[in-house]
Scaffold this active site. Structure first.
Site, PDB file in Angstrom:
ATOM      1  N   ASP A  75       0.854  -1.192   0.000  1.00  0.00           N
ATOM      2  CA  ASP A  75       0.000   0.000   0.000  1.00  0.00           C
ATOM      3  C   ASP A  75       0.898   1.252   0.000  1.00  0.00           C
ATOM      4  O   ASP A  75       1.826   1.348   0.815  1.00  0.00           O
ATOM      5  CB  ASP A  75      -0.875  -0.043   1.262  1.00  0.00           C
ATOM      6  CG  ASP A  75      -1.952   1.021   1.273  1.00  0.00           C
ATOM      7  OD1 ASP A  75      -2.358   1.473   0.184  1.00  0.00           O
ATOM      8  OD2 ASP A  75      -2.403   1.389   2.383  1.00  0.00           O
ATOM      9  N   HIS A  76       0.623   2.199  -0.883  1.00  0.00           N
ATOM     10  CA  HIS A  76       1.389   3.448  -0.970  1.00  0.00           C
ATOM     11  C   HIS A  76       2.895   3.238  -1.096  1.00  0.00           C
ATOM     12  O   HIS A  76       3.678   3.874  -0.366  1.00  0.00           O
ATOM     13  CB  HIS A  76       1.111   4.353   0.243  1.00  0.00           C
ATOM     14  CG  HIS A  76      -0.288   4.868   0.287  1.00  0.00           C
ATOM     15  ND1 HIS A  76      -0.744   5.871  -0.533  1.00  0.00           N
ATOM     16  CD2 HIS A  76      -1.353   4.491   1.050  1.00  0.00           C
ATOM     17  CE1 HIS A  76      -2.020   6.107  -0.268  1.00  0.00           C
ATOM     18  NE2 HIS A  76      -2.429   5.269   0.676  1.00  0.00           N
TER      19      HIS A  76
ATOM     20  N   ASP B 140      -8.075   1.356   7.118  1.00  0.00           N
ATOM     21  CA  ASP B 140      -7.047   1.195   8.131  1.00  0.00           C
ATOM     22  C   ASP B 140      -7.538   1.797   9.458  1.00  0.00           C
ATOM     23  O   ASP B 140      -7.598   1.125  10.495  1.00  0.00           O
ATOM     24  CB  ASP B 140      -5.753   1.899   7.663  1.00  0.00           C
ATOM     25  CG  ASP B 140      -4.578   1.642   8.582  1.00  0.00           C
ATOM     26  OD1 ASP B 140      -4.766   1.011   9.634  1.00  0.00           O
ATOM     27  OD2 ASP B 140      -3.453   2.076   8.255  1.00  0.00           O
ATOM     28  N   THR B 141      -7.960   3.074   9.391  1.00  0.00           N
ATOM     29  CA  THR B 141      -8.362   3.808  10.597  1.00  0.00           C
ATOM     30  C   THR B 141      -9.426   3.064  11.429  1.00  0.00           C
ATOM     31  O   THR B 141      -9.318   3.002  12.659  1.00  0.00           O
ATOM     32  CB  THR B 141      -8.872   5.209  10.183  1.00  0.00           C
ATOM     33  OG1 THR B 141      -7.780   5.906   9.561  1.00  0.00           O
ATOM     34  CG2 THR B 141      -9.354   6.006  11.368  1.00  0.00           C
TER      35      THR B 141
ATOM     36  N   HIS C 116      -7.208  10.401   4.345  1.00  0.00           N
ATOM     37  CA  HIS C 116      -6.756   9.408   5.324  1.00  0.00           C
ATOM     38  C   HIS C 116      -7.028   9.878   6.759  1.00  0.00           C
ATOM     39  O   HIS C 116      -7.069  11.074   7.020  1.00  0.00           O
ATOM     40  CB  HIS C 116      -5.263   9.138   5.154  1.00  0.00           C
ATOM     41  CG  HIS C 116      -4.926   8.426   3.878  1.00  0.00           C
ATOM     42  ND1 HIS C 116      -4.330   9.046   2.813  1.00  0.00           N
ATOM     43  CD2 HIS C 116      -5.129   7.141   3.493  1.00  0.00           C
ATOM     44  CE1 HIS C 116      -4.170   8.174   1.824  1.00  0.00           C
ATOM     45  NE2 HIS C 116      -4.648   7.007   2.208  1.00  0.00           N
ATOM     46  N   GLY C 117      -7.200   8.928   7.663  1.00  0.00           N
ATOM     47  CA  GLY C 117      -7.305   9.264   9.076  1.00  0.00           C
ATOM     48  C   GLY C 117      -8.729   9.389   9.592  1.00  0.00           C
ATOM     49  O   GLY C 117      -9.695   9.078   8.886  1.00  0.00           O
TER      50      GLY C 117
ATOM     51  N   ASP D 138       2.751   4.737  -5.645  1.00  0.00           N
ATOM     52  CA  ASP D 138       2.092   6.006  -5.366  1.00  0.00           C
ATOM     53  C   ASP D 138       3.029   7.169  -5.681  1.00  0.00           C
ATOM     54  O   ASP D 138       3.829   7.593  -4.846  1.00  0.00           O
ATOM     55  CB  ASP D 138       1.649   6.049  -3.900  1.00  0.00           C
ATOM     56  CG  ASP D 138       0.911   7.339  -3.566  1.00  0.00           C
ATOM     57  OD1 ASP D 138       0.778   8.199  -4.465  1.00  0.00           O
ATOM     58  OD2 ASP D 138       0.472   7.491  -2.415  1.00  0.00           O
TER      59      ASP D 138
HETATM   60  P1  13P Z   1      -8.484   5.242   6.236  1.00  0.00           P
HETATM   61  O1  13P Z   1      -7.559   6.154   6.980  1.00  0.00           O
HETATM   62  O2  13P Z   1      -9.768   5.910   5.909  1.00  0.00           O
HETATM   63  O3  13P Z   1      -8.703   3.943   6.935  1.00  0.00           O
HETATM   64  O4  13P Z   1      -7.794   4.906   4.812  1.00  0.00           O
HETATM   65  C1  13P Z   1      -6.818   3.900   4.721  1.00  0.00           C
HETATM   66  C2  13P Z   1      -6.131   3.881   3.415  1.00  0.00           C
HETATM   67  O5  13P Z   1      -6.468   4.558   2.465  1.00  0.00           O
HETATM   68  C3  13P Z   1      -4.994   2.964   3.292  1.00  0.00           C
HETATM   69  O6  13P Z   1      -4.341   3.072   2.065  1.00  0.00           O
HETATM   70  O1  G3H Z   2      -2.987   4.973   3.979  1.00  0.00           O
HETATM   71  C1  G3H Z   2      -2.597   4.129   4.768  1.00  0.00           C
HETATM   72  C2  G3H Z   2      -2.553   4.240   6.207  1.00  0.00           C
HETATM   73  O2  G3H Z   2      -3.720   4.563   6.860  1.00  0.00           O
HETATM   74  C3  G3H Z   2      -1.353   4.989   6.722  1.00  0.00           C
HETATM   75  O3  G3H Z   2      -0.622   3.997   7.237  1.00  0.00           O
HETATM   76  O4  G3H Z   2       0.691   4.941   9.121  1.00  0.00           O
HETATM   77  O5  G3H Z   2       1.253   2.744   8.065  1.00  0.00           O
HETATM   78  O6  G3H Z   2       1.693   4.852   6.826  1.00  0.00           O
HETATM   79  P1  G3H Z   2       0.853   4.180   7.854  1.00  0.00           P
HETATM   80 ZN    ZN Z   3      -4.378   5.123   1.324  1.00  0.00          ZN
END
Ligand code: 13P
Ligand code: G3H
Ligand code: ZN
Length: 302
Positions: free
Chosen positions: A84-85, A250-251, A180-181, A106
């Site tokens: 991811d990213h 993720d959040t 994000h977040g 990314d």
């Molecule tokens: P959230 O912070 O909304 O969970 O997004 C996560 C995300 O985009 C991971 O790549």
């Molecule tokens: O976009 C992805 C995550 O929410 C950020 O994750 O804190 O592991 O970079 P990270």
């Molecule tokens: Zn993301």
């Protein structure tokens, strides 16, 4: 069926056939990963298991690449292991060497031509190996460990068409209003559904929604996140109806984990076996993954 790590493109096919999306769930430790795999098995849906560069730094890629196949096998699920990213081509190569079947490059913070060049290079490496490639066009606001953006720059549909044609990328992450977040919106949640529709029409490929967490009030309140706001389930489902096929979360999982740990520490303040507390947190992550999978893969409502 399942039990092996497969490319995300194979998993996305499952979603395309049903007009639903696949959850891409981030993990940073065994507790998250185990809960995700268990929920996917219980609901019998495929999932994308995602690690950022931050997660790789924290866990070690050797640990990720030995732990993931074992858990996928244990639960017999259909899953891909996704970067991811990924910011650099070196990270993409590292992921490939360690058994990842899917990568995101990314370069969305770079000028368009540079994004095209870097993404094309990654596609050239990954295509012959059968590895799925996701790229991003547009910028999502929000700051986390390794992922940051000052403000939203929405994806331009015409530019997306050109980007997809020139790079040959498999999936495209779009900026349509999320970030994000835990603090995504000041007022009511909003995403540009017409833009999703248009990008999908012009590119014809699976679209990816980052920053898609629901930041559910019931959990946010319990852990004291005042003013936190995520994407509503209804808006998310509307975006899926118009071509979003991969939904990153993720959040929500982080919040569920923290809630579980705090609850357990409050209930058993003298308990010093960490596993007792982690077990409670794992149950909370499991419940959250079930909640998310039901929305993202339309398991209850049509
Ligand atoms: P959230 O912070 O909304 O969970 O997004 C996560 C995300 O985009 C991971 O790549
Ligand atoms: O976009 C992805 C995550 O929410 C950020 O994750 O804190 O592991 O970079 P990270
Ligand atoms: Zn993301």
């Amino acid at each position: 069926m399942g039990g092996e790590i497969i490319p995300s493109s194979e998993i996305i096919k499952w979603a395309e056939e049903r007009g639903v999306a696949i959850a891409s769930l981030n993990f940073n430790n065994y507790e998250f990963l185990n809960s995700i795999c268990k929920a996917a098995a219980d609901l019998d849906v495929p999932v994308i298991l995602a690690t950022t560069e931050g997660a790789i730094k924290y866990l070690g890629i050797d640990v990720i690449s030995s732990m993931v196949p074992r858990l996928v096998k244990r639960y017999g699920i259909k899953a891909s292991l996704h970067l991811d990213h990924g910011r650099k081509i070196e990270t993409v190569l590292l992921a490939i060497r360690n058994g990842y079947t899917s990568v995101m490059i990314d370069a969305s913070d770079k000028p368009f031509e540079e994004n095209v060049r870097i993404t094309s290079e990654v596609v050239k490496i990954c295509k012959p190996l059968g590895i799925t490639v996701e790229a991003e066009l547009g910028v999502l606001a929000g700051v986390e460990d390794e992922v940051s953006g000052e403000k939203n720059i929405y994806t331009d549909p015409e530019q997306a068409k050109e980007f997809v044609e020139r790079t040959g990328v498999d999936m495209l992450a779009v900026a349509v209003g999320t970030s994000h977040g835990a603090y995504k919106f000041k007022g009511e949640p909003h995403i540009d559904i017409d833009r999703v529709k248009r990008i999908r029409e012009l590119t014809g490929i699976p679209l990816v929604l980052h920053g898609a967490s629901g930041v559910y009030e019931d959990i946010a309140e319990k852990i004291g996140l005042k003013g936190a706001r995520g994407l509503s389930d209804e808006l998310l489902m509307e975006a899926i109806r118009h071509g979003i096929r991969k939904v990153n979360t993720d959040t929500d999982l982080r919040m569920a984990f923290i809630y579980g740990i705090r609850k357990s520490l409050e209930q058993s303040p003298t308990e010093i076996d960490p596993r007792k507390h982690l077990r409670v947190a794992m149950d909370e992550i499991y419940k959250m993954v079930v909640r998310r999978l039901k929305v993202i893969s339309f398991l209850e409502k049509g």
